[in-house]
Design a protein around this motif. Structure first.
Motif, short mmCIF file in Angstrom:
data_model
loop_
_atom_site.label_atom_id
_atom_site.label_comp_id
_atom_site.label_asym_id
_atom_site.label_seq_id
_atom_site.Cartn_x
_atom_site.Cartn_y
_atom_site.Cartn_z
N THR A 120 0.79 -1.22 -0.06
CA THR A 120 0.01 0.07 0.00
C THR A 120 1.01 1.32 0.06
OG1 THR A 120 -0.30 0.52 2.20
CG2 THR A 120 -1.58 -1.10 1.62
N ILE A 140 -3.65 -0.73 -2.33
CA ILE A 140 -4.46 0.66 -1.87
C ILE A 140 -3.57 1.79 -1.94
CG2 ILE A 140 -5.03 1.40 0.53
CD1 ILE A 140 -6.91 -0.80 -0.48
N ARG A 142 -3.75 5.42 0.16
CA ARG A 142 -4.57 6.38 0.92
C ARG A 142 -4.38 7.63 0.63
NH1 ARG A 142 -1.52 7.77 5.76
NH2 ARG A 142 -1.63 9.83 4.28
N PRO A 157 -10.59 2.36 -3.49
CA PRO A 157 -9.41 2.12 -2.67
C PRO A 157 -8.05 2.62 -3.11
CG PRO A 157 -9.96 0.44 -4.47
CD PRO A 157 -11.12 1.43 -4.45
N LEU A 160 -8.30 6.34 -0.62
CA LEU A 160 -8.90 5.78 0.68
C LEU A 160 -8.97 6.84 1.78
CD1 LEU A 160 -9.78 2.70 1.65
CD2 LEU A 160 -7.97 2.56 2.80
N GLY A 233 -7.46 -3.67 4.24
CA GLY A 233 -7.75 -3.21 2.90
C GLY A 233 -7.79 -4.43 2.09
#
Length: 308
Positions: A120, A140, A142, A157, A160, A233
């Motif tokens: 991620t 993912i 963020r 996703p 996020l 996630g």
């Protein structure tokens, strides 16, 4: 372990369903009432200074390293990996506009220094230019806007949402975010850049004591899944995938077959229930857990329910 709790808040001793109906239901948030992920950006020195207090909380967290900083090479991050925390990509230079080479440099740094692959990332400034390159590299990404993430919901996703507390936020500010997510049965991601008293110029720092109190509040419910962005996630994305499948006939039952998204971490699972029958993967029965679920391996790519 995949899930950091050996039991659920549900009572043990639940009997395996004995009906003959068909169907497969994925439990939201692995059977917990909601989920929480605590994230930290920038590899700031105040995070390093207060790592002992963070580690003592006993929950897995996500540290997004800005690898162009000297602090990104600190040995504390190796300890964080050993303790089960996630190291994520926050680019090398923290540029406002995305650059693929800069993102890849951070990934290479994390792999070479700490022996883990980042699944991620966190976009610097939450800039939308990172969405496209993130989809090509990660599970993912963020962002920085705040919202509760619903199971099977529409949250992107690759953008996020997360909650960023104001400077010197009290524990009550964290508590309110956790309470709202728990009441909604959702996933709340929180972002802290650093702690007060440090010399790293962290954005909107908070007191370590207030942060710790906020985490203890979340833990006190006993029904929240507190884990990394990677872990929660992966569950979030897999639940949406499997829940949308149409099973195909298979002998006296039905089979669900899936292909995992690119950049999906290995060794993940979903917790599911059925009205009855026998659930198998690879020809072997899936064990029933007395807390009320089966745990299916996502790497297997399929699961079969024999109606009997």
């Amino acid at each position: 372990t995949l899930f950091p709790y050996t039991t659920l808040f549900r009572s043990p001793g639940q009997a395996r369903p004995a009906g003959s109906g068909d169907g497969l239901t994925v439990l939201d948030w692995a059977g917990f009432r909601g989920a929480v992920s605590y994230t930290f950006d920038d590899a700031n020195s105040s995070q390093i200074d207060h790592y002992p207090e963070l580690a003592a909380l006993g929950v897995r967290m996500t540290f997004y390293l800005q690898t162009g900083k000297a602090d990104a090479a600190d040995e504390v991050w190796a300890q964080a990996v050993a303790d089960g925390h996630e190291l994520g990509n926050h680019t090398k230079s923290h540029a406002r506009t995305a650059d693929g080479a800069d993102i890849d440099a951070a990934t290479t740094f994390i792999e070479e220094h700490f022996g883990v692959r980042p699944f991620t990332m966190a976009a610097p400034y939450g800039d939308s230019s990172y969405l496209a390159p993130a989809t090509e590299r990660f599970l993912i990404n963020r962002g920085v806007s705040n919202a509760i993430i619903a199971p099977n919901g529409s949250s992107n996703p690759y953008n996020l949402p997360c909650y960023i507390p104001p400077t010197d936020a009290a524990a009550s500010a964290f508590d309110a975010q956790i309470d709202a997510a728990r009441d909604a049965g959702g996933w709340r991601v929180l972002l802290v850049h650093g702690f007060t008293g440090g010399s790293d110029g962290a954005y909107q720092p908070v007191a370590i004591e207030e942060f710790v109190a906020g985490v203890e509040h979340a833990k006190s419910f006993g029904d929240l899944w507190i884990d990394t962005v990677q872990a929660v996630g992966a569950y979030f994305r897999a639940q949406k995938l499997v829940s949308a499948l149409t099973p195909t006939p298979s002998g006296d039952g039905q089979t669900w077959t899936w292909s995992l998204p690119e950049h999906f971490p290995p060794g993940q699972c979903l917790r599911v229930t059925t009205p009855g029958g026998t659930l198998t993967q690879g020809g072997e029965p899936v064990p029933w857990d007395e807390h009320g679920y089966y745990e299916i391996a996502l790497d297997a790519g399929s699961v079969t329910l024999a109606i009997s």
